[in-house]
Design a protein around this motif. Sequence first.
Motif, PDB file in Angstrom:
ATOM      1  N   GLN A  29      -2.979   5.041   1.517  1.00 28.97           N
ATOM      2  CA  GLN A  29      -3.974   4.425   0.657  1.00 28.97           C
ATOM      3  C   GLN A  29      -4.114   2.955   1.026  1.00 28.97           C
ATOM      4  OE1 GLN A  29      -3.297   4.340  -3.538  1.00 28.97           O
ATOM      5  NE2 GLN A  29      -5.167   3.190  -3.925  1.00 28.97           N
ATOM      6  N   LEU A  30      -5.326   2.544   1.355  1.00 26.13           N
ATOM      7  CA  LEU A  30      -5.591   1.173   1.755  1.00 26.13           C
ATOM      8  C   LEU A  30      -5.684   0.266   0.531  1.00 26.13           C
ATOM      9  CD1 LEU A  30      -8.260   1.869   4.524  1.00 26.13           C
ATOM     10  CD2 LEU A  30      -5.754   1.841   4.706  1.00 26.13           C
ATOM     11  N   ALA A  31      -5.742  -1.034   0.798  1.00 23.90           N
ATOM     12  CA  ALA A  31      -5.778  -2.007  -0.292  1.00 23.90           C
ATOM     13  C   ALA A  31      -7.011  -1.842  -1.171  1.00 23.90           C
ATOM     14  CB  ALA A  31      -5.725  -3.418   0.289  1.00 23.90           C
TER      15      ALA A  31
ATOM     16  N   THR B  38       0.839  -1.202   0.000  1.00 27.82           N
ATOM     17  CA  THR B  38       0.000   0.000   0.000  1.00 27.82           C
ATOM     18  C   THR B  38       0.872   1.249   0.000  1.00 27.82           C
ATOM     19  OG1 THR B  38      -0.152  -0.043   2.423  1.00 27.82           O
ATOM     20  CG2 THR B  38      -1.913  -1.133   1.180  1.00 27.82           C
TER      21      THR B  38
END
Length: 386
Positions: free
Chosen positions: A125-127, A112
Amino acid sequence: MRRASKLIALCGSSAVLLLAGLATPAAADDGHGGGSSVKVLLTDLKSPKGLGVNAARDVVVAQGAFSDPSDPTDLGGPVLVFHTRGPAKGTADAITDPFQIVDVAISPVDDTGWAIGTDQHLYHQLADGSIVDVLDIPAYQATDPDPVDHDDPPNPTESNPYGLTVDHDGDALVADAAGNDVLRVTPDGVTTTVARFDLESVSTDHIPPDPANPLPPMFDAESVPTTVTVGPDGAIYVGELKGFPFRPGTSRIWRIKPGVTGGWCSVRTPDPSTCKTYSSGYTAIEDIAFGTDGKFYVYEFAAEGVGAFEEGFGTGQFPPAVLLEVKKSRKGERRTELAAGQFSQPGGIVVIKGKIYVTDGMFTGGRLLQIRRGGDDNHETEGHDD
């Protein structure tokens, strides 16, 4: 802290969108940068300071570090993912609309993206592609004042988050150039101060005398940590600019032991149980990176130091940046300057499987370059190893 007004001070605030969806690929430039050891990969970049590496071994390039967020025509540019292998090798995907990022890092745990925005917030930023505003860094620093602040007038809560990496636990590490510390930030925003950096007394004899504003023969300079990375041994390594009087040869690389919280990096009152000098004798470090076979790389603003660099803002002619390859051994260090004189206004550096990538032109005509080892323009010198 007395420091260069344009070199380190970042522009105001902006909203940040990070690594959120692919756009049209952009073709790379296959030209050469004035010598056999430099290959130009991308040109016409906007203030490309931050570099990261993703799981696919692509170079992630952030733009806009020194953009003006108050000017709608000066928004930097999108994040670029330059492909170093596979069918797309030599091309770059542009990610999202233009935004401004000081530095970018990719987590080795889950791939990420993390970024420091020019608004001095830390983003993750998340998956699933969503972007989280993890930390208002100046707000944290307001509760964690610099104990050796040397501003006139005093400003112990000043913050200038400038360097970023992600450790093997997935936590972000932030080097705050004005706060003179390194922070650890977990994905859920829990923040701790890993280490603080002490003043160091340096000579002022390199500055021409000014009877109207005399300087003492020695001056307590702030560290000004500009870059942080995790070494192959799991320790945290921090490169410093070294503040006013910006004496060449006084910048250090510090080694902070793994797992440390509340460490103290100091020449005057050292605490080797938490932090010690790893290598010294550098000038105005912008970035550092580890390679292979015990080598590491140091990217400096200019051999003559900050004063010479600052003159470029008035003349438009910036001095060459310096890229050093450093090999440690029991006998000390061997330093080799790579591609001497072939780039200026340094941004970031990453090393992927022995291949060196840098950005330059942070203020004029940004580029992504690959530095190829070898050629007649490499100079070897003996280095310092405290």
